[in-house]
Motif scaffolding. Structure first.
Motif, PDB file in Angstrom:
ATOM      1  N   ALA A  35     -10.137  15.391  30.175  1.00  0.00           N
ATOM      2  CA  ALA A  35      -9.811  16.460  29.230  1.00  0.00           C
ATOM      3  C   ALA A  35      -9.809  17.809  29.909  1.00  0.00           C
ATOM      4  O   ALA A  35      -8.937  18.657  29.651  1.00  0.00           O
ATOM      5  N   LEU A  36     -10.780  18.040  30.785  1.00  0.00           N
ATOM      6  CA  LEU A  36     -10.840  19.314  31.503  1.00  0.00           C
ATOM      7  C   LEU A  36      -9.630  19.478  32.408  1.00  0.00           C
ATOM      8  O   LEU A  36      -9.029  20.568  32.479  1.00  0.00           O
ATOM      9  N   LEU A  37      -9.233  18.401  33.095  1.00  0.00           N
ATOM     10  CA  LEU A  37      -8.066  18.469  33.988  1.00  0.00           C
ATOM     11  C   LEU A  37      -6.782  18.720  33.199  1.00  0.00           C
ATOM     12  O   LEU A  37      -5.960  19.565  33.579  1.00  0.00           O
ATOM     13  N   ILE A  38      -6.603  18.000  32.086  1.00  0.00           N
ATOM     14  CA  ILE A  38      -5.394  18.179  31.274  1.00  0.00           C
ATOM     15  C   ILE A  38      -5.340  19.581  30.681  1.00  0.00           C
ATOM     16  O   ILE A  38      -4.292  20.229  30.663  1.00  0.00           O
ATOM     17  N   SER A  67       0.530  16.041  28.029  1.00  0.00           N
ATOM     18  CA  SER A  67       0.242  15.943  26.596  1.00  0.00           C
ATOM     19  C   SER A  67       0.252  14.495  26.138  1.00  0.00           C
ATOM     20  O   SER A  67      -0.569  14.083  25.307  1.00  0.00           O
ATOM     21  N   LEU A  68       1.192  13.695  26.665  1.00  0.00           N
ATOM     22  CA  LEU A  68       1.235  12.276  26.329  1.00  0.00           C
ATOM     23  C   LEU A  68       0.061  11.526  26.956  1.00  0.00           C
ATOM     24  O   LEU A  68      -0.524  10.627  26.330  1.00  0.00           O
ATOM     25  N   ILE A  69      -0.285  11.889  28.202  1.00  0.00           N
ATOM     26  CA  ILE A  69      -1.430  11.234  28.859  1.00  0.00           C
ATOM     27  C   ILE A  69      -2.714  11.500  28.093  1.00  0.00           C
ATOM     28  O   ILE A  69      -3.617  10.650  28.038  1.00  0.00           O
ATOM     29  N   ALA A  70      -2.812  12.679  27.464  1.00  0.00           N
ATOM     30  CA  ALA A  70      -4.026  13.025  26.714  1.00  0.00           C
ATOM     31  C   ALA A  70      -4.275  12.076  25.553  1.00  0.00           C
ATOM     32  O   ALA A  70      -5.412  11.907  25.110  1.00  0.00           O
ATOM     33  N   LEU A  71      -3.228  11.421  25.046  1.00  0.00           N
ATOM     34  CA  LEU A  71      -3.398  10.478  23.929  1.00  0.00           C
ATOM     35  C   LEU A  71      -4.356   9.351  24.281  1.00  0.00           C
ATOM     36  O   LEU A  71      -5.141   8.903  23.438  1.00  0.00           O
ATOM     37  N   VAL A  72      -4.283   8.870  25.506  1.00  0.00           N
ATOM     38  CA  VAL A  72      -5.085   7.702  25.901  1.00  0.00           C
ATOM     39  C   VAL A  72      -6.281   8.077  26.767  1.00  0.00           C
ATOM     40  O   VAL A  72      -7.099   7.217  27.076  1.00  0.00           O
ATOM     41  N   SER A  73      -6.385   9.333  27.162  1.00  0.00           N
ATOM     42  CA  SER A  73      -7.463   9.680  28.091  1.00  0.00           C
ATOM     43  C   SER A  73      -8.385  10.769  27.571  1.00  0.00           C
ATOM     44  O   SER A  73      -9.402  11.041  28.202  1.00  0.00           O
ATOM     45  N   SER A  74      -8.073  11.384  26.451  1.00  0.00           N
ATOM     46  CA  SER A  74      -8.893  12.507  25.996  1.00  0.00           C
ATOM     47  C   SER A  74      -8.913  12.592  24.477  1.00  0.00           C
ATOM     48  O   SER A  74      -8.178  13.371  23.867  1.00  0.00           O
TER      49      SER A  74
END
Length: 285
Positions: A35-38, A67-74
């Motif tokens: 989350a911090l990286l995104i 933004s799409l990666i944040a769905l599964v990682s944050s």
């Protein structure tokens, strides 16, 4: 405007605590680092879009992907809110194009119908009390000294060192004002140089270097005004990417050193350069 709150919504929950009476809720998950990286990437994209809109394609694509990666990682993309804001911001960045020269001139007037006034109204509508007035990039409308002639350079390999892109400027060619890409470089290496230019009396002058020879241009720095740069961009010598840069399609990202193959460059001026061409052959037709 959309990416800034997206970075906050995605990055804050894993590190925040919420108090409900005597009960303290803390969302501590393994997604805290991601989350911090995104959030940091979205913040960088937002600042880039605001201060350097010529890099909007790279920033917009990055914003969409993270933004799409944040769905599964944050935390499901900041409970979906952060992902939605990031997707809207990235899509707007990709869909935006610079205004034409006539529109830029009209935007100098702050009348009720100007696009700046409309932008402030739209921003106020979405943000409420927060009114943001965008600052124009200092390199967006610079003007170069006129040269009046166009010359075409072809080469098997073109290597640019110490390269910087300064946006779209204007110059005079044949009595008309044209838009050009502005670059500076500390060194230019040209393999198998062929340069054709129109002379004052209407004839064509052609300078040819022997095949395989390397001509060099040096300066502090070299200023290059370009109408078009077409060729194959070499990435680490392994991947060839066809490119065709013009003022209407400027480069989204420029690295300090770039190498092009099978390149054709249409220029209007080359300033502060010392050009060395080995065994040059000059012909006039």
């Amino acid at each position: 405007m959309f990416l800034l709150p997206a970075s906050v919504v995605i990055g804050l929950p894993p590190y925040a605590s919420f108090r409900l009476g005597d009960l303290v809720l803390s969302i501590r998950t393994i997604g805290g680092a991601s989350a911090l990286l995104i959030a940091a990437l979205l913040l960088i994209c937002a600042v880039s879009l605001w201060s350097r809109p010529q890099y909007r394609v790279a920033a917009g694509v990055t914003a969409l992907l993270v933004s799409l990666i944040a769905l599964v990682s944050s935390n499901l993309g900041g409970f979906l809110v952060g992902t939605v804001l990031g997707l809207i911001g990235g899509a707007l960045a990709l869909s935006w194009t610079p205004p034409a020269a006539g529109e830029r001139d009209r935007d100098q007037e702050d009348g009720p119908g100007s696009s700046r006034t409309r932008a402030i109204g739209i921003t106020a509508l979405f943000v409420g009390a927060l009114v943001v007035v965008p600052a124009a990039s200092p390199s967006a409308s610079t003007t170069a000294a006129p040269s009046g002639r166009v010359w075409v350079l072809t080469a098997s390999v073109l290597r640019l060192t110490g390269l910087q892109y300064h946006g779209v400027g204007t110059t005079r060619v044949g009595g008309a004002t044209v838009e050009v890409l502005k670059f500076t470089a500390s060194r230019i290496d040209i393999t198998s140089l062929v340069q054709v230019s129109e002379l004052i009396d209407g004839h064509l002058g052609k300078i040819t270097a022997p095949p395989g020879s390397v001509s060099t241009a040096t300066g502090h720095p070299i200023e290059l005004l370009t109408l078009r740069l077409k060729g194959t961009l070499s990435l680490l010598g392994l991947i060839g990417l066809p490119v065709d840069f013009t003022p209407a399609r400027p480069p989204p990202l420029v690295l300090p050193s770039l190498t092009f193959t099978d390149v054709t460059v249409v220029n209007t001026d080359l300033k502060h350069a010392r050009l060395a061409i080995p065994d040059a052959k000059i012909t006039v037709t």
